[in-house]
Write a protein that holds these residues in place. Structure first.
Motif, PDB file in Angstrom:
ATOM      1  N   SER A  28     -58.651 -53.711   6.312  1.00  0.00           N
ATOM      2  CA  SER A  28     -57.337 -54.226   7.219  1.00  0.00           C
ATOM      3  C   SER A  28     -57.451 -55.694   6.981  1.00  0.00           C
ATOM      4  O   SER A  28     -56.547 -56.173   7.143  1.00  0.00           O
ATOM      5  CB  SER A  28     -57.887 -53.796   8.726  1.00  0.00           C
ATOM      6  N   ILE A  29     -58.510 -56.371   6.314  1.00  0.00           N
ATOM      7  CA  ILE A  29     -58.442 -57.869   6.094  1.00  0.00           C
ATOM      8  C   ILE A  29     -58.267 -57.762   4.448  1.00  0.00           C
ATOM      9  O   ILE A  29     -58.779 -57.388   3.715  1.00  0.00           O
ATOM     10  CB  ILE A  29     -59.967 -58.591   6.392  1.00  0.00           C
ATOM     11  N   MET A  70     -51.497 -56.159   4.581  1.00  0.00           N
ATOM     12  CA  MET A  70     -52.248 -56.040   5.781  1.00  0.00           C
ATOM     13  C   MET A  70     -51.712 -55.187   6.425  1.00  0.00           C
ATOM     14  O   MET A  70     -50.253 -55.131   6.618  1.00  0.00           O
ATOM     15  CB  MET A  70     -52.501 -57.620   6.387  1.00  0.00           C
ATOM     16  N   VAL A  74     -51.794 -56.311  12.564  1.00  0.00           N
ATOM     17  CA  VAL A  74     -52.542 -57.599  12.159  1.00  0.00           C
ATOM     18  C   VAL A  74     -51.624 -58.744  11.964  1.00  0.00           C
ATOM     19  O   VAL A  74     -51.947 -59.869  12.382  1.00  0.00           O
ATOM     20  CB  VAL A  74     -53.620 -57.455  11.051  1.00  0.00           C
ATOM     21  N   LYS A 121     -57.291 -59.828  13.248  1.00  0.00           N
ATOM     22  CA  LYS A 121     -57.851 -58.607  12.992  1.00  0.00           C
ATOM     23  C   LYS A 121     -58.396 -57.763  14.217  1.00  0.00           C
ATOM     24  O   LYS A 121     -58.064 -56.590  14.676  1.00  0.00           O
ATOM     25  CB  LYS A 121     -58.990 -58.267  11.949  1.00  0.00           C
TER      26      LYS A 121
END
Length: 162
Positions: A28-29, A70, A74, A121
């Motif tokens: 997710s990052i 992303m 986020v 995040k």
């Protein structure tokens, strides 16, 4: 000019088979490829003597958020938290002039961007609106206000006109 070994690895991650071993566990990052970072340098303010007038050490990095991979939530949190750093083109603009070294300021900008993404995040905690502590806090605050009001009224007093 080659960079010192640890710094070279931090700023320019390996490509190819070695890169797969260094990917983060959580996708997710996003991994920011060097091609998406647009760095520009200018003269820094502050201490530095004559050197500050000759050397451009202040670093400004722009990252186009639309080109990063992303999750939408986020990106939305990043836009909400760092709205003042995002320009009309949708670029995240980060600057650093902490040191008198161009390379160290570049690394500082990259670290700031990564920290911003880490904060974006994390989902914010939800507030409990039915909490009794809110009511207790409000009562305590109002009680304290009444006490302060009475204290000030007593200070005013009648004076010597009796």
């Amino acid at each position: 000019r080659r960079l010192p070994h640890p710094l070279r690895r931090a700023l320019h991650p390996p490509v190819g088979p070695a890169a797969s071993a260094r990917t983060p566990d959580d996708e997710s990052i996003p991994f920011i490829p060097k091609g998406l970072l647009q760095a520009s340098y200018s003269r820094s303010s502050g201490a530095g003597g004559q050197n500050v007038n000759k050397v451009e050490t202040k670093c400004e990095i722009r990252v186009d958020l639309g080109r990063l991979t992303m999750p939408e939530e986020v990106e939305a949190r990043l836009r909400e938290k760092e709205g003042g750093r995002i320009n009309k083109k949708g670029e995240l603009v980060v600057t650093s002039q902490e040191t008198r070294s161009r390379l160290m300021n570049y690394g500082d900008c990259v670290a700031k961007i990564k920290a911003m993404m880490e904060l974006a995040k994390v989902e914010p905690a939800e507030w409990n609106t039915n909490s009794k502590t809110k009511k207790k806090f409000k009562e305590k605050r109002l009680d304290q206000k009444k006490k302060n009001s009475m204290k000030k009224m007593n200070r005013r007093g009648g004076g010597f006109d009796d």
